[in-house]
Each structure stands twice: as structure tokens, then as C-alpha cells.
Write an enzyme that holds these catalytic residues in place. Structure first.
Site, PDB file in Angstrom:
ATOM      1  N   CYS A  66       1.735   3.679  -3.081  1.00 38.22           N
ATOM      2  CA  CYS A  66       0.728   4.603  -3.620  1.00 38.22           C
ATOM      3  C   CYS A  66       0.248   5.614  -2.592  1.00 38.22           C
ATOM      4  O   CYS A  66       0.081   6.792  -2.898  1.00 38.22           O
ATOM      5  CB  CYS A  66      -0.478   3.821  -4.128  1.00 38.22           C
ATOM      6  SG  CYS A  66      -0.312   3.267  -5.818  1.00 38.22           S
ATOM      7  N   HIS A  67       0.004   5.145  -1.375  1.00 42.20           N
ATOM      8  CA  HIS A  67      -0.641   6.009  -0.378  1.00 42.20           C
ATOM      9  C   HIS A  67       0.355   6.727   0.531  1.00 42.20           C
ATOM     10  O   HIS A  67      -0.048   7.592   1.306  1.00 42.20           O
ATOM     11  CB  HIS A  67      -1.613   5.181   0.469  1.00 42.20           C
ATOM     12  CG  HIS A  67      -2.724   4.578  -0.319  1.00 42.20           C
ATOM     13  ND1 HIS A  67      -3.768   5.320  -0.817  1.00 42.20           N
ATOM     14  CD2 HIS A  67      -2.946   3.298  -0.723  1.00 42.20           C
ATOM     15  CE1 HIS A  67      -4.602   4.522  -1.482  1.00 42.20           C
ATOM     16  NE2 HIS A  67      -4.119   3.298  -1.450  1.00 42.20           N
ATOM     17  N   CYS A  72       0.787  -1.235   0.000  1.00 38.47           N
ATOM     18  CA  CYS A  72       0.000   0.000   0.000  1.00 38.47           C
ATOM     19  C   CYS A  72       0.820   1.286   0.000  1.00 38.47           C
ATOM     20  O   CYS A  72       0.414   2.287  -0.598  1.00 38.47           O
ATOM     21  CB  CYS A  72      -0.927   0.033   1.224  1.00 38.47           C
ATOM     22  SG  CYS A  72      -1.836  -1.492   1.527  1.00 38.47           S
ATOM     23  N   HIS A  76       8.679  10.162 -12.000  1.00 34.82           N
ATOM     24  CA  HIS A  76       9.127   8.796 -11.753  1.00 34.82           C
ATOM     25  C   HIS A  76      10.440   8.494 -12.465  1.00 34.82           C
ATOM     26  O   HIS A  76      11.499   8.655 -11.904  1.00 34.82           O
ATOM     27  CB  HIS A  76       8.040   7.796 -12.149  1.00 34.82           C
ATOM     28  CG  HIS A  76       8.316   6.396 -11.712  1.00 34.82           C
ATOM     29  ND1 HIS A  76       8.444   6.052 -10.385  1.00 34.82           N
ATOM     30  CD2 HIS A  76       8.520   5.247 -12.408  1.00 34.82           C
ATOM     31  CE1 HIS A  76       8.710   4.765 -10.282  1.00 34.82           C
ATOM     32  NE2 HIS A  76       8.766   4.251 -11.498  1.00 34.82           N
ATOM     33  N   HIS A  89       5.470   4.814 -18.508  1.00 35.67           N
ATOM     34  CA  HIS A  89       6.577   4.205 -17.770  1.00 35.67           C
ATOM     35  C   HIS A  89       7.687   3.905 -18.780  1.00 35.67           C
ATOM     36  O   HIS A  89       7.806   2.788 -19.286  1.00 35.67           O
ATOM     37  CB  HIS A  89       6.127   2.931 -17.063  1.00 35.67           C
ATOM     38  CG  HIS A  89       7.135   2.430 -16.065  1.00 35.67           C
ATOM     39  ND1 HIS A  89       8.298   1.792 -16.436  1.00 35.67           N
ATOM     40  CD2 HIS A  89       7.159   2.483 -14.706  1.00 35.67           C
ATOM     41  CE1 HIS A  89       8.993   1.468 -15.354  1.00 35.67           C
ATOM     42  NE2 HIS A  89       8.319   1.870 -14.304  1.00 35.67           N
ATOM     43  N   MET A 130      -7.539   1.519  -7.661  1.00 39.57           N
ATOM     44  CA  MET A 130      -7.331   0.782  -6.430  1.00 39.57           C
ATOM     45  C   MET A 130      -7.503  -0.712  -6.692  1.00 39.57           C
ATOM     46  O   MET A 130      -8.552  -1.140  -7.174  1.00 39.57           O
ATOM     47  CB  MET A 130      -8.347   1.254  -5.379  1.00 39.57           C
ATOM     48  CG  MET A 130      -8.405   0.398  -4.126  1.00 39.57           C
ATOM     49  SD  MET A 130      -6.972   0.592  -3.058  1.00 39.57           S
ATOM     50  CE  MET A 130      -7.536  -0.390  -1.658  1.00 39.57           C
TER      51      MET A 130
END
Length: 591
Positions: free
Chosen positions: A94-95, A91, A371, A414, A132
Site C-alpha cells: 500500500c505505502h 506495508c 490493477h 477487484h 489502514m
């Protein structure tokens, strides 16, 4: 050996084309309505959702459990430890470590407690079409895991310890001092054609001779090496693991061996060395995900010299962010500068290393969430994906300024380092594929020779499908290779799409499918095929066939001229091979 050819539509865009706009909420709170389970199909995880840069080493940190709050479910010590493991493995990428939100929504207690435990259970179980993952219905989480994580999210987040200069210096080790190292190359290896291959799950790299295809050395490094980089002289190889351990390998030794190591934090992804003429091998720099910082080191010893925090304001909202992670780092060929990309704040830092005591940093406002990326063919312009915003930012490293931020026309670009080809119509272009869909975007990079096409998506191609991580070509190659290792269809994940550059003028360019997984001779696992890398001559390209640690993996070498299998490298020591870095191409930024 089989080759399958499919026709896909390629749309050549006018320079006046209106870019698509993608709405991304970033760190916005969770939606008020719980996901409806009636239509489970739309909640299934797309390829883009399968790839998230999880902080999978922080699960091993001994974290202090926050105190209990009235009305909030209490976790036992064992439950807290288990929940931390799940959160940092699945998790946090992302969070965020502190749940402030990044690519995913914010999960702070002011949000989660308002939504309530039933909502959280549903959201974790079913996921959402917005990205999600459906952790429950996919079978990834048990019902007990879902209940545990819902209760965990109602508690305050646990913060991993800081990792400042005292800890960094304490981790620094010199195995062989500079004055004890060779003064000339002591082996007969063609260093320029060595491949440094990441063995992800064993915490090692394999040095493989590009000529004989033999493993020269297996070297212990940090866990899950993310990238390898070369010193400008070509002598030293730098690897950095996700556990933030940086290893310095001397390729002149017989055999090549580590000479120093250091940890720059608890979690990291990026390393680079100084390349400007007169500064070769002088400095190294590494960026951390946790704590959010970068560290400048001596290039020959890894002695830590300067640590700089990246905590600060988000470029557009001017709100403070407590954990803006350091993503890609590259070294300018025109200035004594490192280009440091800060993910959550959307800032590109031009770090002048002429005087690190009086460090000068130029901050460029770009876009969230930066990124990875690479240079155009001239080495002047750096293009970096703001992948959760579906954009690419372009920086002129000669003038030290932002050129533009453009839509890529696909979902979640990406590029890795990208790919540079000379398009028959548009001249030099830089290419990125996408995680979220089959789109392959070609961006013009020649403002002098082709000014109308510069910094625009001039053509879009359709690859095999979503789940692509890397595109690859070479100045001597006439092909563009596109992988798709995270595609949910095993056949697509285990193959490569190849476009002929000369055919890109056609309305519907064809691509050839190379069944790399089949060629490997491996019959078990998904056989995900990832990250092509050329040899120094540019006449063959290597692909990793990436299985789980308990399954057989391999490297397949393809003849670039014939697109036929040339060699398969198999060895019990090739445990989960992923990234491959040819010494010459990495040193010279050839891609």
C-alpha cells in the site's frame, strides 16, 4: 449437500443515473490528528483492508541500512532486518517500497518525523476507518512490533537493489533447447482441458487433468505464482511467481516439464504472450513490481531482449513517481501490441512489438491505481480496475484509445479478469465484484447493439458481502458466480453466491449459496473458497478451498447445470491452492 437461498436487492440503474463520487487521497500525507481509541469498533479492518498486494518476497533481500540521523531512534542490525521483514510483508503493497505512497498514505520521513513517534504508534495500533488495518488491536502486531515499526518509520527507507539486464541475463536458464524439444505432442493428455493450479506457499503449480481430475504433474516454479498464461498455439505454459521468476513449461513433452526460466526483477505479478495473427508464440512479456519495469523476451526460450522502466510522471498531477508498478498485462487480438497497466502513474501503455529494437509505446492517460482486468466478450475492449479510485477504465484495443473511465458504484473493484454475460435486458455486459462491499456491478459493453447502456453501470447486485476477489461465468453457462474469500465471516468466506442470468430482470434477484467449504469435507481452518474456473466444455466449475500450508486444502468441482457438488480433489501435494487456469479458456480469453 446443502444449498441456501437468500434474496438480495438488485438496483437497475437508469442510463441517466448520477455516478457516486468517492474521495481517495492516494498518496496524501497522514492526517494531523491521531486516531481516537475510544471507539475501537470503527477502526476494525474491513474486508477490503484485509487484502493488500504486499511485497512479501523483498523481505529476503539483503538491504543496506541507511545511516543514523541525529535525534532519530537508532535500530540495531537485527531490529532493522525484522522491521524490513514486517514492512515488505505487510506495508509496502500500500505505502510503496520507498514509502512514497500508493494506495496508502505517504510515509516519508518528512511526514513521519513531523507526526512523531507517539502518533505513529497509535496509528499502527488502531488503524483508521479509511482503510489502514488495526495491526495492534487486531492482534496481528505485538506492542514490541508496533514500537519497532514506529521507530523504523522515523528512519530513511531502505531501497532494494536494481535488477537490470545484466542480472536478468544472469538468471536466464535454458533446460531444453528448442532443437531438442518434441516436434509433435508426445503425450495423450487433452491439453486444452488441463488446469494449471497455483500451490501458493510451496512455490509450485499442479497440472490437473480436467477429465480424470488426477494430478498429472507437480512442477517447481517461482514462489506464490500469481498468474499462468498460455502461448497462442496452446503449447507453452508461462507462470510467474511473486519472486519474479518466470517459468516456461512445454505441454507437448511426456510428461510436461519446464524448458526455460528467468527472473525479471525482485517482485512481479504479470506475464503475457503475443497473440496477434502471424505473431503467435513470438514474444513473451513480464511486468515487475520491483524494480518498476517490464521485460520483453523470446517466446520459445525466455531470452531477455528488452527491459523498459516504467518510472515517470503521474498522469494527472504530473509529479514524478519513483516506483510505478506494472499490474495487469494483456495481448491485443487486433494489433501486435501488449497492453501494460502501470499502477501508480495511472497510465496504460500500448507496447508495439513489431520492432522491439525501435520500440513504439503509446501512453494512454487513465486513472490511478490500475490493477487487474480483462476483455469484453468481443475481445476488442479491455476493462481494468483502478481499484483504489473505485473506477474502471475502458480501452479500445482495435483503435488504440481510451473509451471512458467510469465509477463502479462499489468500494475497491477487484474483477480478476471479470465475467462476460448476455443480460436479458442490456445485452452483453462485463461484471466486477468488490473487496470493500457486497456490490456486484454490471457494465454495458455493446456500443452498437445497446448504445444507451454502453460503458455505464446498468445494474448493481448485492452479493454475500465484502471481500470478493473474483467473478466467473462461461459462454455456455446460465450462471454468474461470486466468491468472497476475504470476508471476515468464515461461513461467507467458505461459500459462493450464484446468480441466474435469466433472473436478473427481476427487481430482487435471488442468489443461491453453495457451501463449497462444507462440501470439501475439510473440518479445519477458515476454508476460504476462491477463484472459480470453468473446464473447456463449460459444464463444470472448479473452486479452490484454500487453507494455510499446515492445513488440508482441496478443489471442489461443481456441476454448472445442477449447482451440485460433482467431485472433490484432495491430495497432500495440494498445498494452499489458489488460482486455477484452464488452458483453453486462458488461451482464448474466455471468462
Amino acid at each position: 449437500m446443502k444449498m441456501r437461498v437468500f434474496v438480495r436487492r438488485a438496483a437497475i440503474l437508469s442510463s441517466f443515473a448520477i455516478p457516486l463520487t468517492f474521495a481517495v487521497n492516494g498518496a496524501a500525507p497522514l492526517a494531523a490528528e491521531a486516531p481516537a481509541p475510544s471507539d475501537l469498533k470503527k477502526h476494525e479492518t474491513a474486508p477490503g483492508g484485509q487484502y493488500q498486494p504486499s511485497l512479501d518476497v523483498l523481505k529476503d533481500e539483503a538491504l543496506e541500512q541507511p545511516g543514523a540521523k541525529p535525534g532519530v531512534p537508532t535500530l540495531t542490525a537485527a531490529e532493522f532486518e525484522r522491521a524490513n521483514q514486517i514492512y515488505f510483508e505487510r506495508c509496502a503493497g500500500c505505502h510503496g517500497v520507498l514509502r512514497k505512497g500508493a494506495t496508502g498514505k505517504a510515509l516519508t520521513t518528512e511526514v513521519t518525523r513531523e507526526r512523531g513517534i507517539e502518533y505513529l504508534r497509535d496509528f499502527i495500533n488502531f488503524g483508521s476507518p479509511a482503510g489502514m488495518p488495526n495491526w495492534g488491536t487486531s492482534g496481528e502486531f505485538t506492542s514490541d512490533d508496533i514500537d519497532l515499526m514506529a521507530r523504523y518509520l522515523l528512519n530513511e527507507p531502505a531501497q532494494p537493489p536494481e535488477f537490470g539486464m545484466p542480472k536478468i541475463k544472469a538468471s536466464w536458464k535454458i533446460f531444453i533447447p528448442v532443437d531438442k524439444r518434441p516436434t509433435k505432442k508426445m503425450n495423450d493428455i487433452d491439453i486444452e482441458n488441463i488446469f494449471a493450479v497455483t500451490l501458493r506457499d510451496s512455490g509450485e503449480i499442479a497440472l490437473i487433468d480436467g477429465d480424470s481430475k488426477k494430478i498429472l504433474q507437480i512442477i517447481k516454479t517461482g514462489y506464490a505464482v500469481h498468474i499462468s498464461r498460455m502461448s497462442a498455439s496452446g503449447r507453452y505454459l508461462f507462470t510467474i511467481g511473486r519472486d519474479a521468476k518466470l517459468t516456461l513449461i512445454d505441454l507437448w513433452m511426456n510428461p510436461p516439464a519446464p524448458v526455460a526460466e528467468v527472473k525479471v526483477g525482485s517482485e512481479a505479478r504479470s506475464v503475457e504472450t503475443s497473440k496477434r495473427k502471424g505473431w503467435e508464440d513470438k514474444y513473451a512479456i513480464a511486468g515487475a513490481y520491483w524494480p518498476p519495469q517490464f521485460v520483453i523476451m523470446d517466446g520459445a526460450t525466455l531470452e531477455p531482449l528488452k527491459v523498459v522502466s516504467t518510472r515517470g510522471m503521474i498522469y494527472d498531477t504530473q509529479e514524478y513517481h519513483p516506483e510505478p508498478r506494472v499490474a495487469a498485462i494483456v495481448a491485443s487480438h487486433f494489433r501486435p501490441e501488449f497492453i501494460v497497466n502501470v499502477k501508480e502513474t495511472g497510465q496504460i501503455l500500448m507496447v508495439d512489438y513489431e520492432d522491439i529494437k525501435n520500440l513504439k509505446v503509446t501512453t494512454i492517460e487513465a486513472e490511478r491505481f490500475l490493477h487487474d482486468g480483462g476483455f469484453d466478450s468481443s475481445g476488442r475492449y479491455f476493462l481494468v480496475a483502478a481499484n483504489a479510485r473505485n473506477k474502471v477504465a475502458i480501452v479500445d484495443t482495435k483503435e488504440g484509445r481510451l473509451v471512458d473511465v467510469i465509477e463502479t458504484g462499489g468500494a475497491t473493484p477487484h474483477p480478476g479478469r471479470g465475467a462476460n454475460i448476455v443480460h436479458p435486458t442490456f445485452g452483453p455486459v462485463w461484471v466486477t465484484s468488490h473487496l470493500g462491499d457486497e456490490t456486484v456491478s454490471l457494465i454495458g459493453t455493446d456500443p452498437k447493439g445497446h448504445p444507451k447502456q454502453a460503458w455505464k453501470v446498468v445494474q448493481t447486485l448485492e452479493g454475500q458481502g465484502g471481500g470478493s476477489l473474483f467473478v466467473k461465468t462461461h459462454p455456455k453457462s446460465k450462471h454468474l458466480y461470486v466468491d468472497s474469500p476475504l470476508n471476515p465471516e468464515a461461513e461467507i468466506a467458505s461459500s459462493i453466491a450464484v446468480f441466474k442470468v435469466a433472473d436478473l430482470t427481476e427487481e430482487e434477484p435471488e442468489y443461491t449459496v453453495l457451501p463449497i467449504g462444507e462440501w470439501s469435507g475439510i473440518t479445519e481452518g477458515v476454508r476460504r473458497v476462491v477463484q472459480g474456473e470453468f473446464n473447456v466444455a463449460g459444464d463444470e466449475i472448479w473452486f479452490s478451498v484454500w487453507n494455510s500450508a499446515s492445513q488440508e486444502s482441496a478443489i471442489v468441482v461443481v456441476d454448472d447445470k445442477t449447482l451440485k457438488m460433482k467431485h472433490v480433489i484432495k491430495d497432500k501435494r495440494l498445498i494452499t491452492p489458489t488460482g486455477k487456469f484452464n488452458v483453453y479458456n486462458t488461451r482464448k480469453d474466455v471468462y
